[in-house]
Design a protein around this motif. Sequence first.
Motif, PDB file in Angstrom:
ATOM      1  N   GLU A 340       1.216  -1.456  -0.419  1.00  0.00           N
ATOM      2  CA  GLU A 340      -0.032  -0.011  -0.110  1.00  0.00           C
ATOM      3  C   GLU A 340       0.828   1.388  -0.450  1.00  0.00           C
ATOM      4  N   ALA A 341       1.842   1.332   0.776  1.00  0.00           N
ATOM      5  CA  ALA A 341       2.840   2.441   0.766  1.00  0.00           C
ATOM      6  C   ALA A 341       3.310   2.915  -1.186  1.00  0.00           C
ATOM      7  N   GLU A 495       2.443  -3.114  12.801  1.00  0.00           N
ATOM      8  CA  GLU A 495       1.938  -1.751  13.565  1.00  0.00           C
ATOM      9  C   GLU A 495       1.035  -1.259  12.402  1.00  0.00           C
ATOM     10  N   ALA A 496       2.176  -1.666  11.568  1.00  0.00           N
ATOM     11  CA  ALA A 496       1.658  -0.371   9.721  1.00  0.00           C
ATOM     12  C   ALA A 496      -0.119  -0.908   8.645  1.00  0.00           C
ATOM     13  N   THR A 544       7.705  12.437  -1.242  1.00  0.00           N
ATOM     14  CA  THR A 544       7.095  12.341  -1.466  1.00  0.00           C
ATOM     15  C   THR A 544       6.530  10.959  -0.728  1.00  0.00           C
ATOM     16  N   SER A 545       7.315   9.898  -0.704  1.00  0.00           N
ATOM     17  CA  SER A 545       7.111   8.508  -0.380  1.00  0.00           C
ATOM     18  C   SER A 545       7.224   8.576   0.661  1.00  0.00           C
ATOM     19  N   GLN A 551       1.636   7.844   6.570  1.00  0.00           N
ATOM     20  CA  GLN A 551       0.593   7.912   7.130  1.00  0.00           C
ATOM     21  C   GLN A 551      -0.279   6.925   7.049  1.00  0.00           C
ATOM     22  N   LEU A 552       0.867   5.846   6.557  1.00  0.00           N
ATOM     23  CA  LEU A 552       0.167   4.168   7.060  1.00  0.00           C
ATOM     24  C   LEU A 552       0.986   3.489   8.297  1.00  0.00           C
ATOM     25  N   GLY A 553       1.322   4.305   8.877  1.00  0.00           N
ATOM     26  CA  GLY A 553       2.164   3.758  10.516  1.00  0.00           C
ATOM     27  C   GLY A 553       3.777   3.838  10.505  1.00  0.00           C
TER      28      GLY A 553
END
Length: 561
Positions: A340-341, A495-496, A544-545, A551-553
């Motif tokens: 997702e990242a 956690e992510a 940006t990455s 944002q995903l932890g």
Amino acid sequence: MKPWPVFGQASVGISRMLQVKPTRFFVNLFLCELDGKVIRKRFIMAESSHKYGERGGSGWILLLATAFLASLMVFILNNDSSLLESGEDQELLVYCAAGVKRAVEEVAGKFEQELGIKIVLEYASSGVLANKLKTDRESGIARADVYIPADYVYTERAAADGLTAESMKVASWKVVFAMKSDSGQSPDNVDALLEQKLSIVLCDPLAGVGQKTKKMLQNSGHWTAIEATKTATFPTVTEAALAVKENAGTHGAFIWDSVARQFGLKVVELPELESSKADISVAVTSSTARPSKALKFARYLAAPSKGGDVFAAHNYQPISGDVWALNPKLRIDCGGVNREAIEKTIKEFQQRESCTIDVVYAGCGTLVGKMQTGDQGLPDLFMTCDASYLDMIQKKMGNPFGPDVRLSSTRIVMLVAKGNPMEIQSLKDLGNPGLRVGTTDPKASTLGAMSHQLIRETGQFDAVKENIVMMADTAHTLVQTMEAGEQLDVAMVYEANVQHLNGSFEFVPLENDYAIAVQNVAASKTTIYPNLATRLMERLGSITSRRRFEQLGFQWEADSE
């Protein structure tokens, strides 16, 4: 662009009368947005002759015509990718150092012939061109698409100033003392040159060769004497070379060796200039509206069979770039936790570079196993769930990957229902009678291997093993099972993996250092696209990455190296 269908012939005729491209003609009929660029056309509405209550036979014709034009517009946009980049679709403006004029002109001609993209070249010294880039930006004018300076130091400065983005080295040269071909004895060093009282010319320090000459002679302690001896200073290296060749009173000049040979001059290599090698590079400007086309031209210049052959023929030392392909293809084997990242970053990279990225997502144990069997060969890049798997494959297969880039990290946690009804506080609690525990498969998954190792360290593995009712292929499956309810009381995940969950769950963090997985990425040493792979790694490590990972932890690690 694909061949026009039969119904497009009429539009071709109309567009010829208007002297515009068929694509451009129909785009101008609409207000649309392409890749963030708005194409506007003002409509002037004439007074209608239709009167209410009266029947007319032209209404259905207008409706059909409108439908036809709308359908044709959709067809064109789906089949003409050049519209995705605004401006003159088939033209690039290149700011080019004068010393590489002959080679770049030849490469540009071949590029135009093969790809149909026109290259417009503007020549000056590297420093003057860099100042033009700054002036363009300050004026709010996006002119140049590509910048080709004589020395890589200019590329580094331009990138630091935010003027350029991607860059590639294409060839190298060095400073020499050039004399007329029929000159007598050549000086052995700069001291001998000064003793002979030769009439010499220099290049302006704004030129790459002028700057390099000054640096070399300052280091050797000869700059003041040489500057005092000079008879003229020229803005570009080609002008200095021409002065030596054509002016009887000019004995020599400090210029690039490649240019000296192109002008048929005698090349004298002086010991004081031994370290004067410079790398010619091609950089895509930050302001270009045509990044994909600019990158194609840059890759073409750097490709051994394209620009490389031309640079060699013009007495430069080519720097081998990627194998040429109009649309190169990379394969990246990637641990599932990163999916997702990185998905959006991968998509953006493909669009900008006009390349294809095949991403194989799986547990790192599975990915490493496939690499070892050799059925599919090594990927171009390997992005891990945990850095230990890159270490593993390097050890088992003789270091097939190059240096890695450390990107992020995430902690293993125990996912439980809201309020933690089973009162799970530590790994030892996973052995409580009747508890239903879920992990991922330790043979296929980094998460599973690390989770089972953490449990072993408690000394309670046998008790916990009895409670493990699910060993899933991925953490995603475990999370879905927890959300479904009634099958698991606790799941060991990253956690992510749980940042998106609502208030129905909470997680218990693990403090053990081994509970942290570090994600890194490395390129294969045998990839035929090493530069493209490096640029992808840089994009994955970009600001940006980073924002997407955080944002995903994930915790960001790249800046800490």
